[in-house]
Design an enzyme around this catalytic site. Structure first.
Site, PDB file in Angstrom:
ATOM      1  N   GLY A 102      -0.097   2.664  40.828  1.00  0.00           N
ATOM      2  CA  GLY A 102      -0.203   1.884  42.057  1.00  0.00           C
ATOM      3  C   GLY A 102       1.165   1.535  42.604  1.00  0.00           C
ATOM      4  N   ARG A 158      14.443   5.415  46.560  1.00  0.00           N
ATOM      5  CA  ARG A 158      13.482   4.453  46.019  1.00  0.00           C
ATOM      6  C   ARG A 158      13.012   4.878  44.618  1.00  0.00           C
ATOM      7  NH1 ARG A 158       7.969   4.475  43.957  1.00  0.00           N
ATOM      8  NH2 ARG A 158       7.070   2.444  44.381  1.00  0.00           N
ATOM      9  N   VAL A 159      13.016   3.921  43.716  1.00  0.00           N
ATOM     10  CA  VAL A 159      12.495   4.151  42.370  1.00  0.00           C
ATOM     11  C   VAL A 159      11.380   3.150  42.124  1.00  0.00           C
ATOM     12  CG1 VAL A 159      13.047   4.008  39.912  1.00  0.00           C
ATOM     13  CG2 VAL A 159      14.661   5.091  41.478  1.00  0.00           C
ATOM     14  N   GLY A 160      10.290   3.614  41.576  1.00  0.00           N
ATOM     15  CA  GLY A 160       9.157   2.728  41.301  1.00  0.00           C
ATOM     16  C   GLY A 160       9.164   2.211  39.878  1.00  0.00           C
ATOM     17  N   ASP A 161       8.007   1.829  39.420  1.00  0.00           N
ATOM     18  CA  ASP A 161       7.858   1.272  38.071  1.00  0.00           C
ATOM     19  C   ASP A 161       7.808   2.350  36.990  1.00  0.00           C
ATOM     20  OD1 ASP A 161       5.431   2.152  39.253  1.00  0.00           O
ATOM     21  OD2 ASP A 161       4.284   1.107  37.712  1.00  0.00           O
ATOM     22  N   THR A 180       5.703  10.657  37.541  1.00  0.00           N
ATOM     23  CA  THR A 180       5.237  10.537  38.927  1.00  0.00           C
ATOM     24  C   THR A 180       6.265  11.083  39.910  1.00  0.00           C
ATOM     25  OG1 THR A 180       4.311   8.968  40.531  1.00  0.00           O
ATOM     26  CG2 THR A 180       6.264   8.273  39.354  1.00  0.00           C
ATOM     27  N   GLY A 221       4.462   0.398  42.691  1.00  0.00           N
ATOM     28  CA  GLY A 221       5.393   0.117  41.604  1.00  0.00           C
ATOM     29  C   GLY A 221       6.214  -1.142  41.787  1.00  0.00           C
TER      30      GLY A 221
HETATM   31  C1  SD4 Z   1       5.255   4.251  41.898  1.00  0.00           C
HETATM   32  N1  SD4 Z   1       3.459   3.622  40.428  1.00  0.00           N
HETATM   33  O1  SD4 Z   1       6.194   5.019  42.084  1.00  0.00           O
HETATM   34  C2  SD4 Z   1       4.143   4.732  41.029  1.00  0.00           C
HETATM   35  C3  SD4 Z   1       3.339   5.689  41.806  1.00  0.00           C
HETATM   36  C4  SD4 Z   1       1.914   5.460  41.980  1.00  0.00           C
HETATM   37  O2  SD4 Z   1       0.335   5.276  43.718  1.00  0.00           O
HETATM   38  O3  SD4 Z   1       1.208   5.153  41.048  1.00  0.00           O
HETATM   39  N2  SD4 Z   1       1.496   5.624  43.255  1.00  0.00           N
HETATM   40  O4  SD4 Z   1       5.199   3.125  42.401  1.00  0.00           O
END
Ligand code: SD4
Length: 306
Positions: free
Chosen positions: A218, A194-197, A184, A220
């Site tokens: 979604g 920022r780092v997500g999941d 992603t 993260g």
């Molecule tokens: C995030 N889950 O970075 C990922 C990106 C994503 O809708 O799915 N965005 O949080």
């Protein structure tokens, strides 16, 4: 064998990715090779503004990519907040295979990629830059439900109506082994750093070859807080079907939110050892793609709480 080999992935753009993975799976290849090949498709897609090159940048205009990969032996690797490299999933695989580490971030990840033969590219395309500059006018940073769909109607969306979100992919090969990949550019216009999941094992992706695999899309932050994909796999271990496991994981997130997560989107996708699959999201609009010997372009609407 039943439903195997099989590959599933998040969102309708997963169809093209699945088909690349299917080339590997249908010729007796390994699930790990399949998910890497599959994830590379949206990474290279200039029309996809949430994965790889052409991903929307952070609020300062930098495209920073997150990805991870996990195989049937529990080996895993990831990169987070990596700039200038267009195939983070392949770098994640090298982190897994060539280093004693699981996660490389930022400049170190880019340096590692370059040392391993990856070329540096400008990942910000004119289209993404335009969208960012549009956003800068209001600079209203707030994670929103299916954010790209909301800011851009199908009519005006750069890249067309299928332009959204992270790809999470899970595959079972003919030998019955499970692997997964997740890649992603993260939340559009996020804070720098920022780092997500998605690059976090257990959050955006988890595979246990005895049980199954799970991945998420979604917001993260919510997935990290709840160690979402690990939870889904552990629920399947206790006997939950993939769909029930995804629903329970989504419920955990919803329950903790005073407003019932009305403005939040998180979706989980899961597959079990038998090749049974399912998904669940908080909000409507989540879909996933399924590909096996029977059909290579199936899109299924994910069930949701709202
Ligand atoms: C995030 N889950 O970075 C990922 C990106 C994503 O809708 O799915 N965005 O949080």
């Amino acid at each position: 064998a039943g439903n195997k080999p099989i590959v599933i992935s998040t969102w309708d753009f997963g169809v093209a990715a699945n088909q690349a993975a299917w080339k590997v799976l249908s010729t007796g290849g390994r699930a790990l090779d399949a998910v890497e090949a599959g994830a590379r498709i949206p990474e290279a897609d200039l029309k996809n503004h949430s994965v790889g090159v052409a991903g929307y940048p952070d609020r300062d205009g930098h495209v920073t990519l997150d990805a991870c990969i996990m195989d049937e032996k529990g080996n895993c690797g990831g990169v987070a907040a990596m700039e200038y490299i267009d195939h983070p999933i392949s770098v994640a695989r090298l982190v897994m295979e060539k280093t004693p580490h699981v996660l490389l971030v930022g400049e170190g990840a880019t340096q590692f990629a370059v040392e391993n033969g990856f070329k540096k590219h400008q990942l910000l395309t004119p289209e993404s830059e335009k969208a960012w500059k549009e956003w800068l006018k209001t600079a209203n940073y707030k994670p929103e439900i299916n954010i790209e769909n909301k800011h851009f109607t199908p009519a005006n969306m750069p890249g067309g109506p299928n332009n959204h979100d992270t790809i999470g992919m899970l595959a079972i090969d003919a030998a019955g082994n499970i692997s997964g990949a997740c890649t992603t550019s993260g939340m559009a216009f996020k804070l720098r750093g920022r780092v997500g999941d998605s690059p976090i094992i257990g959050a955006g992706l988890y595979v246990d070859n005895e049980v199954g695999g799970a991945t998420s899309t979604g917001v993260g932050e919510e997935v990290i807080r709840n160690v979402g994909s690990f939870l889904v796999v552990e629920l399947m271990r206790q006997g939950y079907t993939p769909e029930d496991a995804c629903r329970e994981a989504v419920n955990r997130i919803v329950k903790k939110k005073a407003d019932g997560a009305k403005d939040l989107q998180v979706g989980f996708l899961a597959i079990n050892k038998k090749g049974e699959y399912g998904a669940y999201a908080i909000q409507k609009g989540f879909s996933y793609a399924v590909c096996n010997a029977e059909k290579q372009d199936l899109i299924i609407k994910g069930k949701s709480i709202y």
